[in-house]
Design a protein around this motif. Structure first.
Motif, mmCIF file in Angstrom:
data_model
loop_
_atom_site.group_PDB
_atom_site.id
_atom_site.type_symbol
_atom_site.label_atom_id
_atom_site.label_comp_id
_atom_site.label_asym_id
_atom_site.label_seq_id
_atom_site.Cartn_x
_atom_site.Cartn_y
_atom_site.Cartn_z
ATOM 1 N N ARG A 138 0.835 -1.211 0.000
ATOM 2 C CA ARG A 138 0.000 0.000 0.000
ATOM 3 C C ARG A 138 0.865 1.254 0.000
ATOM 4 O O ARG A 138 0.599 2.226 -0.709
ATOM 5 C CB ARG A 138 -0.912 -0.003 1.240
ATOM 6 N N ILE A 139 1.950 1.239 0.776
ATOM 7 C CA ILE A 139 2.803 2.423 0.928
ATOM 8 C C ILE A 139 3.705 2.632 -0.288
ATOM 9 O O ILE A 139 3.797 3.738 -0.831
ATOM 10 C CB ILE A 139 3.661 2.297 2.201
ATOM 11 N N PHE A 140 4.357 1.548 -0.732
ATOM 12 C CA PHE A 140 5.394 1.696 -1.757
ATOM 13 C C PHE A 140 4.906 1.436 -3.178
ATOM 14 O O PHE A 140 5.444 1.997 -4.128
ATOM 15 C CB PHE A 140 6.575 0.773 -1.437
ATOM 16 N N ARG A 141 3.905 0.550 -3.340
ATOM 17 C CA ARG A 141 3.396 0.288 -4.687
ATOM 18 C C ARG A 141 2.052 0.951 -4.927
ATOM 19 O O ARG A 141 1.471 0.803 -5.999
ATOM 20 C CB ARG A 141 3.287 -1.228 -4.924
ATOM 21 N N LYS A 142 1.577 1.648 -3.914
ATOM 22 C CA LYS A 142 0.299 2.365 -4.000
ATOM 23 C C LYS A 142 -0.861 1.425 -4.339
ATOM 24 O O LYS A 142 -1.842 1.839 -4.957
ATOM 25 C CB LYS A 142 0.373 3.488 -5.045
ATOM 26 N N GLU A 143 -0.734 0.159 -3.914
ATOM 27 C CA GLU A 143 -1.820 -0.781 -4.154
ATOM 28 C C GLU A 143 -2.976 -0.446 -3.217
ATOM 29 O O GLU A 143 -2.770 -0.199 -2.028
ATOM 30 C CB GLU A 143 -1.353 -2.219 -3.923
#
Length: 371
Positions: A138-143
């Motif tokens: 969620r934080i790094f791949r914006k999933e």
């Protein structure tokens, strides 16, 4: 602990029954880590108060041996399946290297944790990893994270409070209370707080390993496995060196390796390296090839009750109501998204089969009418 799902190759018919059995065998092998780690290192396997036949950094060194066996296994597999050329052609990327490095560091911290705290705490903390993976994505791949995933994240956090005895029945002298006074030492585990911290670190590194393994899904499993375990050895070795170096500090001499194993200890070490290494890893590959990702990830949680059973039956570690509640919450928080994915995948497959059958019947009917 499963590192990544291995998708079936195109045209291969998955054998889900065999895949389920293989995953259960693999997870059982992983769940036996606490048994063999204590067998390999304790002065008396069943009495932790007598200490270890080595320094407290021995757990990380045991992880090096297990990961080294993983390298040997994948190299043999690579040669047997004629994938040496594939390995040479595979581009080594940071994601592959970091995935291996993190899983090595995770196991080094996990084995150390099993020696310094209860089995239940060690295994419950490492299984916060899947939730950490989702959070990292969620934080790094914006999933995107669904409402269910946020709820599961909260459930796992609350489960950790229960498992550590900070929240629950009888806590703080109340019927149901909250108390942040950590129990950092017990007669059997004088360094319990340190062991719990290593358990949390193992979960963090496990989650990051899963996160990095989410990249380069195109890589051949065997070729990638060789690189993963080479870097896993480096990761476990790094933790070993750091912990061993602490032994040179005044008052921390207990962290120096100082290995003086008995024959009984060496038997436990070899069993750890083989059963939790090539055997568990081999069946993990079989499972990955024959199970959908959701099924694969869900069944992996079988490792938790196996490890807790070892702590309860073999080592006589009492399970409190709060530990049981915490364990169920951590398992549920990690497994529910996988179960939801498994149900959705099977529903989609059923709908596809219905659509294909309907299309075939319509085509057949049109053919009859055309006559």
């Amino acid at each position: 602990m499963a590192q990544e799902n291995t998708n079936a190759t195109e045209g291969y018919q998955m054998k889900t029954g065999w895949g389920t059995i293989a995953m259960l065998i693999s997870a059982t092998g992983m769940g036996l880590v606490p048994l063999f780690s204590r067998w390999a290192t304790r002065t008396d396997m069943f009495d932790g108060t007598l200490g270890l036949n080595a320094g407290d950094s021995i757990g990380a060194l045991m992880a090096c041996g297990r990961m080294g066996m993983g390298v040997l296994f994948f190299v043999i597999l690579m040669v047997a399946t004629h994938k040496v050329k594939t390995f040479k052609e595979l581009k080594l990327t940071p994601a592959i290297a970091l995935g291996g490095l993190m899983i090595g560091m995770s196991l080094a911290c996990y084995v150390t944790s099993t020696l310094l705290t209860t089995v239940a705490n060690a295994v419950l903390f490492i299984y916060t990893g899947p939730v950490i993976c989702v959070l990292a994505a969620r934080i790094f791949r914006k999933e995107p994270m669904s409402g269910l995933q946020w709820i599961c994240l909260l459930v796992v956090f609350i489960g950790m409070l229960f498992g550590e005895g900070l929240l629950g029945f009888g806590v703080g002298g109340q019927f149901f209370g909250l108390d942040f006074s950590l129990e950092t030492s017990t007669p059997e585990f004088p360094q319990k707080g340190v062991g719990d911290a290593f358990g949390l670190l193992s979960g963090l590194f496990y989650g990051l390993s899963m996160f990095f393994n989410g990249y380069r899904k195109d890589a051949d499993t065997t070729a990638r496995g060789v690189w993963n375990f080479i870097f896993a050895v480096l990761g476990a070795g790094l933790i070993t060196i750091i912990l061993n170096s602490l032994g040179s500090q005044p008052g921390m001499e207990n962290w120096a390796l100082a290995v003086h194993f008995t024959t009984f200890n060496w038997i436990g070490a070899v069993l750890l390296w083989i059963i939790c290494g090539p055997i568990a890893l081999g069946f993990l590959l079989v499972a990955g090839r024959n199970l959908p990702a959701a099924d694969y990830g869900t069944i992996a949680y079988w490792e938790v009750p196996v490890a807790i059973f070892v702590g309860l039956v073999v080592f006589g570690e009492a399970l409190t109501v709060n530990t049981i509640i915490g364990g169920l919450m951590i398992i549920a928080g990690g497994a529910i998204p996988s179960v939801k994915g498994m149900v959705a995948e099977r529903k989609a497959k059923q709908q596809q089969e219905i659509a294909e059958n309907l299309t075939a019947r319509i085509a057949e009917q049109e053919g009859i009418e055309g006559l």
